[in-house]
Design an enzyme around this catalytic site. Structure first.
Site, PDB file in Angstrom:
ATOM      1  N   ASP A 103       0.876  -1.170   0.000  1.00 60.83           N
ATOM      2  CA  ASP A 103       0.000   0.000   0.000  1.00 60.83           C
ATOM      3  C   ASP A 103       0.915   1.223   0.000  1.00 60.83           C
ATOM      4  OD1 ASP A 103      -1.578   2.169   0.469  1.00 60.83           O
ATOM      5  OD2 ASP A 103      -2.781   1.237   2.044  1.00 60.83           O
ATOM      6  N   HIS A 189       2.792  12.148 -23.236  1.00 59.84           N
ATOM      7  CA  HIS A 189       3.097  11.095 -24.212  1.00 59.84           C
ATOM      8  C   HIS A 189       3.091  11.621 -25.653  1.00 59.84           C
ATOM      9  CE1 HIS A 189      -1.319  10.494 -24.516  1.00 59.84           C
ATOM     10  NE2 HIS A 189      -1.058   9.992 -25.706  1.00 59.84           N
ATOM     11  N   LYS A 193       5.575  10.754 -29.494  1.00 63.24           N
ATOM     12  CA  LYS A 193       5.073  10.328 -30.805  1.00 63.24           C
ATOM     13  C   LYS A 193       6.101  10.699 -31.869  1.00 63.24           C
ATOM     14  CE  LYS A 193       0.165  10.823 -29.635  1.00 63.24           C
ATOM     15  NZ  LYS A 193      -0.496   9.548 -29.789  1.00 63.24           N
ATOM     16  N   HIS A 251      -0.985  18.271 -23.949  1.00 60.89           N
ATOM     17  CA  HIS A 251      -0.656  17.856 -25.312  1.00 60.89           C
ATOM     18  C   HIS A 251      -0.726  19.025 -26.326  1.00 60.89           C
ATOM     19  CE1 HIS A 251      -0.945  14.071 -23.415  1.00 60.89           C
ATOM     20  NE2 HIS A 251      -2.235  13.858 -23.594  1.00 60.89           N
ATOM     21  N   LYS A 351     -13.850  15.033 -27.674  1.00 64.60           N
ATOM     22  CA  LYS A 351     -14.136  13.592 -27.670  1.00 64.60           C
ATOM     23  C   LYS A 351     -15.400  13.345 -28.489  1.00 64.60           C
ATOM     24  CE  LYS A 351     -11.635  12.832 -23.440  1.00 64.60           C
ATOM     25  NZ  LYS A 351     -10.294  12.834 -24.003  1.00 64.60           N
TER      26      LYS A 351
HETATM   27  N1  LIG Z   1      -4.896   5.127 -18.356  1.00 61.54           N
HETATM   28  C1  LIG Z   1      -4.429   5.994 -19.239  1.00 61.54           C
HETATM   29  O1  LIG Z   1      -4.580   5.873 -20.459  1.00 61.54           O
HETATM   30  C2  LIG Z   1      -3.663   7.183 -18.775  1.00 61.54           C
HETATM   31  C3  LIG Z   1      -3.358   7.361 -17.446  1.00 61.54           C
HETATM   32  N2  LIG Z   1      -2.617   8.439 -17.054  1.00 61.54           N
HETATM   33  C4  LIG Z   1      -2.257   8.625 -15.641  1.00 61.54           C
HETATM   34  O2  LIG Z   1      -1.611   7.442 -15.181  1.00 61.54           O
HETATM   35  C5  LIG Z   1      -1.910   7.211 -13.828  1.00 61.54           C
HETATM   36  C6  LIG Z   1      -2.539   5.816 -13.664  1.00 61.54           C
HETATM   37  O3  LIG Z   1      -3.743   5.775 -14.396  1.00 61.54           O
HETATM   38  P1  LIG Z   1      -4.542   4.414 -14.651  1.00 61.54           P
HETATM   39  O4  LIG Z   1      -3.614   3.300 -14.938  1.00 61.54           O
HETATM   40  O5  LIG Z   1      -5.589   4.747 -15.636  1.00 61.54           O
HETATM   41  O6  LIG Z   1      -5.220   4.173 -13.225  1.00 61.54           O
HETATM   42  P2  LIG Z   1      -5.889   2.827 -12.672  1.00 61.54           P
HETATM   43  O7  LIG Z   1      -6.909   3.256 -11.677  1.00 61.54           O
HETATM   44  O8  LIG Z   1      -6.300   1.928 -13.766  1.00 61.54           O
HETATM   45  O9  LIG Z   1      -4.691   2.100 -11.908  1.00 61.54           O
HETATM   46  C7  LIG Z   1      -4.174   2.600 -10.706  1.00 61.54           C
HETATM   47  C8  LIG Z   1      -3.174   1.604 -10.155  1.00 61.54           C
HETATM   48  O10 LIG Z   1      -2.675   2.124  -8.941  1.00 61.54           O
HETATM   49  C9  LIG Z   1      -2.750   1.129  -7.926  1.00 61.54           C
HETATM   50  N3  LIG Z   1      -2.971   1.808  -6.652  1.00 61.54           N
HETATM   51  C10 LIG Z   1      -3.974   2.642  -6.335  1.00 61.54           C
HETATM   52  N4  LIG Z   1      -3.848   3.053  -5.058  1.00 61.54           N
HETATM   53  C11 LIG Z   1      -2.733   2.460  -4.558  1.00 61.54           C
HETATM   54  C12 LIG Z   1      -2.064   2.480  -3.310  1.00 61.54           C
HETATM   55  N5  LIG Z   1      -2.519   3.184  -2.273  1.00 61.54           N
HETATM   56  N6  LIG Z   1      -0.949   1.754  -3.177  1.00 61.54           N
HETATM   57  C13 LIG Z   1      -0.451   1.024  -4.216  1.00 61.54           C
HETATM   58  N7  LIG Z   1      -1.038   0.971  -5.418  1.00 61.54           N
HETATM   59  C14 LIG Z   1      -2.170   1.677  -5.601  1.00 61.54           C
HETATM   60  C15 LIG Z   1      -3.924   0.265  -8.357  1.00 61.54           C
HETATM   61  O11 LIG Z   1      -3.834  -1.073  -7.920  1.00 61.54           O
HETATM   62  P3  LIG Z   1      -4.476  -1.599  -6.533  1.00 61.54           P
HETATM   63  O12 LIG Z   1      -5.880  -1.116  -6.479  1.00 61.54           O
HETATM   64  O13 LIG Z   1      -4.272  -3.057  -6.586  1.00 61.54           O
HETATM   65  O14 LIG Z   1      -3.619  -0.975  -5.493  1.00 61.54           O
HETATM   66  C16 LIG Z   1      -3.700   0.234  -9.869  1.00 61.54           C
HETATM   67  O15 LIG Z   1      -2.701  -0.701 -10.184  1.00 61.54           O
HETATM   68  C17 LIG Z   1      -2.833   8.361 -13.416  1.00 61.54           C
HETATM   69  O16 LIG Z   1      -2.038   9.399 -12.883  1.00 61.54           O
HETATM   70  C18 LIG Z   1      -3.443   8.804 -14.727  1.00 61.54           C
HETATM   71  O17 LIG Z   1      -3.863  10.149 -14.686  1.00 61.54           O
HETATM   72  C19 LIG Z   1      -2.136   9.356 -17.964  1.00 61.54           C
HETATM   73  C20 LIG Z   1      -2.404   9.230 -19.307  1.00 61.54           C
HETATM   74  C21 LIG Z   1      -3.213   8.157 -19.824  1.00 61.54           C
HETATM   75  O1  LIG Z   2      -3.667  11.907 -22.174  1.00 61.20           O
HETATM   76  C1  LIG Z   2      -4.696  11.595 -22.761  1.00 61.20           C
HETATM   77  O2  LIG Z   2      -4.590  11.274 -24.074  1.00 61.20           O
HETATM   78  C2  LIG Z   2      -5.607  10.496 -24.698  1.00 61.20           C
HETATM   79  C3  LIG Z   2      -5.396  10.696 -26.193  1.00 61.20           C
HETATM   80  O3  LIG Z   2      -4.127  10.177 -26.546  1.00 61.20           O
HETATM   81  P1  LIG Z   2      -3.848   9.634 -28.033  1.00 61.20           P
HETATM   82  O4  LIG Z   2      -2.428   9.211 -27.997  1.00 61.20           O
HETATM   83  O5  LIG Z   2      -4.821   8.504 -28.261  1.00 61.20           O
HETATM   84  O6  LIG Z   2      -4.111  10.765 -28.957  1.00 61.20           O
HETATM   85  C4  LIG Z   2      -6.995  10.933 -24.274  1.00 61.20           C
HETATM   86  O7  LIG Z   2      -7.972  10.051 -24.812  1.00 61.20           O
HETATM   87  C5  LIG Z   2      -7.072  10.909 -22.765  1.00 61.20           C
HETATM   88  O8  LIG Z   2      -8.361  11.393 -22.363  1.00 61.20           O
HETATM   89  C6  LIG Z   2      -6.011  11.783 -22.163  1.00 61.20           C
HETATM   90  O9  LIG Z   2      -5.989  11.607 -20.743  1.00 61.20           O
END
Ligand SMILES: NC(=O)C1=CN([C@@H]2O[C@H](COP(=O)(O)OP(=O)(O)OC[C@H]3O[C@@H](n4cnc5c(N)ncnc54)[C@H](OP(=O)(O)O)[C@@H]3O)[C@@H](O)[C@H]2O)C=CC1
Ligand SMILES: O=C1O[C@H](COP(=O)(O)O)[C@@H](O)[C@H](O)[C@H]1O
EC number: 1.1.1.49
Length: 503
Positions: A103, A189, A193, A251, A351
């Site tokens: 955690d 990200h 690209k 972006h 979107k």
């Molecule tokens: N998903 C995407 O496409 C994008 C995400 N981001 C950023 O990336 C980050 C992650 O996003 P995303 O993967 O979507 O989030 P998710 O909610 O899918 O995943 C979060 C992860 O964090 C873990 N987690 C949460 N709380 C804790 C804790 N207290 N201790 C340890 N682990 C923890 C969770 O696992 P568990 O519950 O098992 O602990 C899980 O593995 C965010 O900052 C988001 O803004 C940025 C751009 C795109």
């Molecule tokens: O960071 C983000 O980007 C995606 C769009 O990324 P792309 O590489 O597919 O153009 C966006 O959908 C998402 O909401 C945002 O958090």
């Protein structure tokens, strides 16, 4: 040494050179599964992961190592094209993985991370925070307090960093209390690209453009980042953010920087980032009187996507029906400096648009004296269309004489076209995260965002958010599958222009 081994070693010497220990917080989350494991696998497949590079996944779920590896294998099968899945590389990649249930908010669990690092020698540690930004401070502090860090440790953080300047300062302060700026890698990200990096090559390697790239020759710039998807089940996050914070603050502003910046003295990270910051500082702030003319906020309602009915934003799972969060924004802004004074930059992103399309269009000015058919006058300007995704490429719209005996000196617009997929057919265009992870391993920061960039970007966005809050107007509705509210077309047409939708 076998031929294969030899080419693997020489490739490593050019690119990577050393082993790395990744510690990935958020190891079972969406970002890790969809982007990070596939990117690391591709690097392994390209022989760009050094032999002893390892990865420790960290999350709260109780999973053993085998269970973790199976989850990662399933992600690879889901997100990697079948013909790119090589069983031998998959096995090699999975063998690099380990897992600890921690955690992140409790320092006690970090002993497991410290133990995993024992015996790492001089292998640098890369801590990747694929968790919500509210955890960044705790994680950095606990890593330090538990003695898990050493001088080699780099930290990678995801966007968004905060929701305004003040909150981003708090997060950056917390990270900065543990890591110096030279070891903080803030991801945007879009900078990973291939076509976005190409903006640097296009602008600074081609004298043809270098001499024309200013208000004397360019009339206006358009940037469109249209997404076909909706909010993809992320109501909790998205409704707090909106499209301005989710896409423009990071972006789109990075794209504006790469288009508008002055030539850096060299390709060093700080030389590039210094120039980008100057652009961000020169962005014209928004005032209340500009809201009616220069900005359009929209929110999608039900419509169609690929011929299928899709729900409106307020009907998405977990939706709060009173929300005024924008899923679309279009705006006209200006970079108020010597190079760009008087050149509007039109930005739009949304979107649930008809297609996924990210493109930049540079509109050059017309010739000072026009000698052709007066009816064709509106044709007479060059456009440089930079297609970022999909179908990456660059097209320069030029005017030639229409062929045929009966055409006289009629003009015909046509593209000089560089299609990256055809021109570089043998080269797979890597995903942005592959490039970014590689640069982190190499310890190079030019594709990452420096703290002052984040701050100036927030400062500019905050001026708009404050103006919106004072007005408190609901966003304009637009049907899913359309190009946004009609007002966004009116916004640009008030200047006698239109959004460019051809390629
Ligand atoms: N998903 C995407 O496409 C994008 C995400 N981001 C950023 O990336 C980050 C992650 O996003 P995303 O993967 O979507 O989030 P998710 O909610 O899918 O995943 C979060 C992860 O964090 C873990 N987690 C949460 N709380 C804790 C804790 N207290 N201790 C340890 N682990 C923890 C969770 O696992 P568990 O519950 O098992 O602990 C899980 O593995 C965010 O900052 C988001 O803004 C940025 C751009 C795109
Ligand atoms: O960071 C983000 O980007 C995606 C769009 O990324 P792309 O590489 O597919 O153009 C966006 O959908 C998402 O909401 C945002 O958090």
């Amino acid at each position: 040494m076998s031929q294969d081994k030899r080419s693997r070693s020489s490739k490593l010497a050019d690119t990577l050179g050393s082993d790395v220990d990744f510690v990935l917080f958020g190891a079972l989350g969406d970002l890790s599964q969809r982007k990070l494991y596939p990117a690391l696998y591709q690097l392994d497949r390209e022989n760009l992961l050094a032999d002893n590079t390892r990865l420790l996944g960290v999350a709260r779920q109780e999973v053993d190592v085998e269970g973790f590896r199976s989850r990662v294998e399933a992600s690879l099968k889901e997100y990697i094209k079948r013909d790119e899945l090589d069983a031998e590389v998959v096995e090699r990649f999975l063998n690099r993985l380990d897992y600890r249930c921690v955690d992140a908010t409790q320092v006690e669990g970090y002993a497991g991370i410290r133990e995993w690092r024992q015996g790492a020698g001089d292998r640098p540690m890369v801590v990747y925070l694929a968790v919500g930004a509210s955890l960044y401070g705790d994680i950095c502090r606990h890593l330090e307090d538990s003695g898990s860090l050493d001088e080699s440790a780099r930290v990678v953080v995801e966007k968004p960093i905060g929701h305004d300047l003040e909150s981003s300062d708090e997060i950056n302060d917390a990270i900065g209390a543990v890591f110096p700026e030279s070891r903080i890698y803030r991801i945007d990200h879009y900078l990973g690209k291939e076509t976005v990096q190409n903006l640097i090559a296009l602008r600074f390697a081609n004298p043809l453009f270098g001499t024309q790239w200013n208000q004397n020759h360019i009339s206006h710039v358009e940037i469109t980042v249209a997404e076909k998807v909706g909010i993809e089940g992320r109501w909790g996050y998205f409704d707090q953010a909106g499209q301005l914070r989710d896409m423009v603050q990071n972006h789109l502003l990075q794209l504006v920087c790469l288009i508008a910046m002055d030539p850096p003295a060299n390709l060093d990270a700080d030389a590039i980032r210094d120039e980008k910051v100057k652009v961000l500082k020169a962005l014209k702030p928004f005032t209340d009187d500009m809201l009616g003319t220069d900005v359009v906020r929209g929110q999608y309602i039900a419509g169609t996507s690929d011929g299928q009915s899709v729900p409106g934003y307020l009907e998405e799972p977990d939706a709060n029906t009173a929300s005024h969060t924008e899923t679309f924004v279009a705006m006209k802004t200006e970079v108020s400096n010597w190079r760009w004074a008087g050149v509007p930059f039109y930005l739009r992103t949304g979107k649930r648009m008809p297609e996924k399309l990210s493109q930049i269009v540079i509109h050059f000015r017309q010739q000072p004296h026009y000698i052709f058919d007066p009816d064709q006058r509106s044709l007479a300007a060059n456009k440089l269309v930079i297609r970022l995704q999909p179908d990456e490429g660059i097209a320069l719209q030029v005017l030639t004489k229409d062929s045929g005996l009966d055409k006289g000196m009629r003009l015909r617009p046509g593209p000089l076209h560089l299609d990256f997929n055809n021109a570089f057919a043998k080269t797979r265009i890597p995903d942005a995260y592959e490039r970014l992870l590689l640069e982190v391993m190499k310890g190079q920061q030019y594709l990452f965002v420096r703290r002052d960039e984040v701050e100036h970007a927030w400062k500019w966005c905050d001026s708009l958010i404050e103006a919106w809050q004072e007005r408190d107007e609901p966003p304009r509705r637009y049907p899913s599958g359309s190009w946004g509210p009609v007002a966004s077309i009116a916004m640009i047409s008030q200047d006698g222009r239109s959004w460019y939708e051809d390629y």
